[in-house]
Design a protein around this motif. Structure first.
Motif, PDB file in Angstrom:
ATOM      1  N   ALA A 165      51.723  45.446  39.932  1.00 21.72           N
ATOM      2  CA  ALA A 165      52.371  44.606  38.910  1.00 21.72           C
ATOM      3  C   ALA A 165      52.844  43.307  39.544  1.00 21.72           C
ATOM      4  N   PHE A 166      52.925  42.262  38.729  1.00 19.62           N
ATOM      5  CA  PHE A 166      53.444  40.987  39.234  1.00 19.62           C
ATOM      6  C   PHE A 166      54.866  41.147  39.780  1.00 19.62           C
ATOM      7  N   THR A 167      55.620  42.077  39.152  1.00 19.83           N
ATOM      8  CA  THR A 167      57.032  42.225  39.532  1.00 19.83           C
ATOM      9  C   THR A 167      57.208  42.720  40.970  1.00 19.83           C
ATOM     10  N   SER A 201      48.258  41.846  35.162  1.00 21.73           N
ATOM     11  CA  SER A 201      48.440  42.182  36.580  1.00 21.73           C
ATOM     12  C   SER A 201      47.787  41.087  37.423  1.00 21.73           C
ATOM     13  N   PRO A 202      48.188  40.993  38.708  1.00 23.36           N
ATOM     14  CA  PRO A 202      47.603  39.949  39.557  1.00 23.36           C
ATOM     15  C   PRO A 202      46.122  40.200  39.801  1.00 23.36           C
ATOM     16  N   THR A 203      45.359  39.141  39.917  1.00 23.75           N
ATOM     17  CA  THR A 203      43.952  39.284  40.308  1.00 23.75           C
ATOM     18  C   THR A 203      43.929  39.613  41.809  1.00 23.75           C
ATOM     19  N   ILE A 210      42.856  38.114  44.427  1.00 20.83           N
ATOM     20  CA  ILE A 210      43.292  37.052  45.354  1.00 20.83           C
ATOM     21  C   ILE A 210      44.806  36.830  45.240  1.00 20.83           C
ATOM     22  N   GLN A 211      45.331  36.966  44.036  1.00 23.88           N
ATOM     23  CA  GLN A 211      46.781  36.793  43.869  1.00 23.88           C
ATOM     24  C   GLN A 211      47.537  37.911  44.593  1.00 23.88           C
ATOM     25  N   ALA A 212      47.044  39.142  44.469  1.00 25.44           N
ATOM     26  CA  ALA A 212      47.722  40.276  45.107  1.00 25.44           C
ATOM     27  C   ALA A 212      47.778  40.103  46.620  1.00 25.44           C
ATOM     28  N   ALA A 253      37.375  31.725  47.852  1.00 26.59           N
ATOM     29  CA  ALA A 253      37.498  32.094  46.439  1.00 26.59           C
ATOM     30  C   ALA A 253      36.975  30.971  45.569  1.00 26.59           C
ATOM     31  N   GLN A 254      36.253  31.378  44.546  1.00 27.45           N
ATOM     32  CA  GLN A 254      35.748  30.374  43.615  1.00 27.45           C
ATOM     33  C   GLN A 254      36.695  30.246  42.446  1.00 27.45           C
ATOM     34  N   THR A 255      36.414  29.233  41.627  1.00 28.39           N
ATOM     35  CA  THR A 255      37.150  29.134  40.378  1.00 28.39           C
ATOM     36  C   THR A 255      36.835  30.387  39.567  1.00 28.39           C
ATOM     37  N   GLY A 256      37.784  30.819  38.792  1.00 30.04           N
ATOM     38  CA  GLY A 256      37.556  32.024  37.997  1.00 30.04           C
ATOM     39  C   GLY A 256      38.207  33.247  38.607  1.00 30.04           C
ATOM     40  N   THR A 257      38.651  33.137  39.851  1.00 29.95           N
ATOM     41  CA  THR A 257      39.256  34.289  40.512  1.00 29.95           C
ATOM     42  C   THR A 257      40.775  34.314  40.326  1.00 29.95           C
ATOM     43  N   GLY A 258      41.314  33.248  39.752  1.00 30.60           N
ATOM     44  CA  GLY A 258      42.770  33.140  39.618  1.00 30.60           C
ATOM     45  C   GLY A 258      43.394  32.478  40.840  1.00 30.60           C
ATOM     46  N   THR A 305      44.192  29.384  41.467  1.00 30.69           N
ATOM     47  CA  THR A 305      45.233  28.363  41.257  1.00 30.69           C
ATOM     48  C   THR A 305      46.610  29.011  41.228  1.00 30.69           C
ATOM     49  N   ALA A 306      46.722  30.123  40.478  1.00 32.93           N
ATOM     50  CA  ALA A 306      48.011  30.825  40.449  1.00 32.93           C
ATOM     51  C   ALA A 306      48.295  31.459  41.805  1.00 32.93           C
ATOM     52  N   ALA A 307      47.243  31.808  42.546  1.00 37.99           N
ATOM     53  CA  ALA A 307      47.437  32.449  43.859  1.00 37.99           C
ATOM     54  C   ALA A 307      48.185  31.526  44.811  1.00 37.99           C
ATOM     55  N   VAL A 345      52.802  24.852  33.688  1.00 30.82           N
ATOM     56  CA  VAL A 345      52.956  26.093  32.929  1.00 30.82           C
ATOM     57  C   VAL A 345      53.710  27.149  33.740  1.00 30.82           C
ATOM     58  N   TYR A 346      53.266  27.394  34.978  1.00 29.75           N
ATOM     59  CA  TYR A 346      53.900  28.450  35.778  1.00 29.75           C
ATOM     60  C   TYR A 346      55.314  28.061  36.204  1.00 29.75           C
ATOM     61  N   GLY A 347      55.562  26.738  36.292  1.00 29.35           N
ATOM     62  CA  GLY A 347      56.874  26.308  36.789  1.00 29.35           C
ATOM     63  C   GLY A 347      57.829  25.893  35.692  1.00 29.35           C
ATOM     64  N   LEU A 367      36.310  22.513  36.102  1.00 29.55           N
ATOM     65  CA  LEU A 367      36.614  22.708  34.680  1.00 29.55           C
ATOM     66  C   LEU A 367      37.081  24.145  34.460  1.00 29.55           C
ATOM     67  N   ASP A 368      38.190  24.294  33.807  1.00 32.31           N
ATOM     68  CA  ASP A 368      38.653  25.649  33.520  1.00 32.31           C
ATOM     69  C   ASP A 368      38.602  25.839  32.018  1.00 32.31           C
ATOM     70  N   ILE A 369      37.572  26.522  31.581  1.00 30.99           N
ATOM     71  CA  ILE A 369      37.435  26.729  30.155  1.00 30.99           C
ATOM     72  C   ILE A 369      37.491  28.230  29.945  1.00 30.99           C
ATOM     73  N   GLY A 376      32.274  33.937  32.874  1.00 30.13           N
ATOM     74  CA  GLY A 376      32.706  35.209  33.440  1.00 30.13           C
ATOM     75  C   GLY A 376      34.015  35.086  34.181  1.00 30.13           C
ATOM     76  N   ARG A 377      34.898  34.207  33.721  1.00 30.44           N
ATOM     77  CA  ARG A 377      36.149  33.959  34.438  1.00 30.44           C
ATOM     78  C   ARG A 377      37.196  34.999  34.099  1.00 30.44           C
ATOM     79  N   ALA A 378      37.953  35.356  35.096  1.00 27.04           N
ATOM     80  CA  ALA A 378      39.103  36.247  34.945  1.00 27.04           C
ATOM     81  C   ALA A 378      38.834  37.398  33.985  1.00 27.04           C
TER      82      ALA A 378
END
Ligand code: AMP
Length: 417
Positions: A2-4, A23-25, A27-29, A45-50, A52-54, A98-100, A310-312, A338-340
């Motif tokens: 969990a993120f927590t 839950s974290p992807t 790469i984030q975990a 890590a490529q785009t789509g793996t999360g 940026t948040a990592a 957004v995250y901040g 591009l994040d679509i 096929g992102r996230a």
């Protein structure tokens, strides 16, 4: 997981929950605890793996905690995120916002192609995180609008593309302006010798994270090709778009001119299309992207550089109308779908001229891409690609020829197919 359990503050967790992330992807975990622990990071890590948040989530956390290494001159930035393109800069900046949003951490984004003054004004108000493309950052430093001596955290995002785009000298100049002691995070989709060299000079005992096999595209993307004559590509694309009931589709061409021409043809066929390439002004690109994201246009035709980063969300289809010359660009392109966790399909239209590019891509992927048959009604309306000209066999000059009796069979002229 969990993120927590990652050690992030309530304010950050609230923003994450608002985004609907359960839950974290992977790469984030891996990255978040390491960055919170102060380690340098080398992440494949490529785009789509999360990704940026990592880097953004732990960066926000460290800034909230206020741990300081270097003296901060006035309200100068404490974290610098360097990215190769304006689009990625805008996107990372949006993620930071957004995250901040509940943290009080302030960020600004600077990139070329738009006026300097609003960016100068944002810097003057004082910021914690600066997101920048290298050229514009150096302009602003040169004009003394920004001081980098208080940077405790450096992120290089899409470092491979930064080098591909020729930013190595700008990058070295920027690195020379930063304090020696700082935390460094380097993200790259591919790892060339140059990236390894850059990482070796930059990172201190980094944690290496690899979330997808090197140079391997997101697993959820189904990939296939159509072998089709060059003159049949446009008809086939229109057919696939309408008969396949494809929704939002991102179409890659190799050139700006090709992008414009294809968009005009699709427009004449009644599709809602927008184009994005390097000759378009920043505002035209932003508008095209917004129209696509809001589903006001169904098809976005793009060149590689313009589409970088591009994040679509939930983009079901990517089409390679022309294959890229650099096989790694194929991986970047199809990483748009096929992102996230969403399924995606990447379809390549390959004509006879492009056989070498397809071979290079398949070599990089380590497998052959399955081919669909082109519908007969399309093939019957188009001309086959011209066969490559036969290479004439030059007769050997007399002085070099040997008697027929001594010639090995390998010297016999081979039939040219
Ligand atoms: P990135 O790889 O940073 O370009 O992110 C790709 C997409 O994944 C973005 O649209 C994010 O909003 C989304 N995303 C990031 N982290 C998560 C997560 N933990 N769960 C679901 N989606 C995520």
């Amino acid at each position: 997981m969990a993120f927590t359990s990652l050690g992030l503050s309530e304010d950050i967790l609230r923003a994450v929950a608002e985004q609907g992330y359960a839950s974290p992807t992977p790469i984030q975990a891996q990255a978040i605890p390491a960055v919170l622990g102060g380690r340098d990071l080398l992440a494949a890590a490529q785009t789509g793996t999360g990704k940026t948040a990592a880097f953004t989530l732990p960066l926000l956390q460290r800034l909230i905690e206020g741990t300081r290494v270097n003296d901060r001159p006035g309200r100068a930035p404490r974290a610098l995120v360097l990215v190769p393109t304006r689009e990625l800069a805008a996107q990372v900046s949006e993620s930071v916002r957004v995250y901040g949003r509940h943290t009080g951490i302030r960020a600004a984004v600077v990139f070329g192609g738009v006026g300097l003054q609003p960016q100068v004004a944002a810097l003057r108000r004082g910021i914690d995180i600066l997101i920048a493309t290298p050229g514009r950052l150096l302009d602003l430093v040169g004009q003394r609008h920004v001081n980098l001596s208080g940077i405790d955290f450096l992120v290089l995002d899409e470092a491979d593309r930064m080098l591909d785009m020729g930013f190595i000298h700008d990058l070295k100049r920027i690195l020379g302006l930063l304090p020696k002691v700082r935390q460094n995070l380097l993200f790259s989709a591919t790892f060339s010798e140059d990236i390894r060299k850059l990482a070796a000079g930059l990172l201190h005992q980094p944690l290496s994270i690899e979330v997808a096999p090197r140079n391997a595209p997101a697993e959820l993307v189904s990939q296939s090709v159509y072998h089709v004559p060059k003159t049949g590509k446009q008809v086939l694309l229109a057919h696939l778009l309408s008969h396949g009931r494809w929704g939002q589709t991102l179409v890659f061409t190799r050139t700006k001119h090709g992008a414009n021409r294809l968009a005009e043809q699709l427009d004449r066929n009644g599709f809602r299309v927008a184009v994005i390439h390097g000759n378009k002004s920043q505002s035209a690109r932003t508008q095209a992207l917004a129209a696509f994201k809001e589903d006001r246009v169904q098809i976005l035709v793009a060149t590689d550089i313009a589409a970088r980063g591009l994040d679509i969300q939930q983009l079901p289809h990517v089409v390679n109308y022309e294959l890229p010359h650099v096989p790694e660009d194929y991986v970047h392109r199809i990483g748009r779908t096929g992102r996230a966790g969403a399924d995606g399909a990447a379809v390549s239209l390959v004509c006879a001229d492009e056989a070498p590019q397809l071979r290079d891509i398949e070599r990089l992927l380590g497998r052959r891409l399955p081919a669909h048959p082109v519908p007969e009604e399309i093939l019957s309306t188009v001309k086959a690609d011209p066969t490559p000209p036969r290479t004439p066999i030059k007769p050997m000059p007399r002085s070099e020829s040997r008697p027929a009796s001594r010639r090995g069979s390998s010297n016999l002229p081979r039939r040219v197919l």
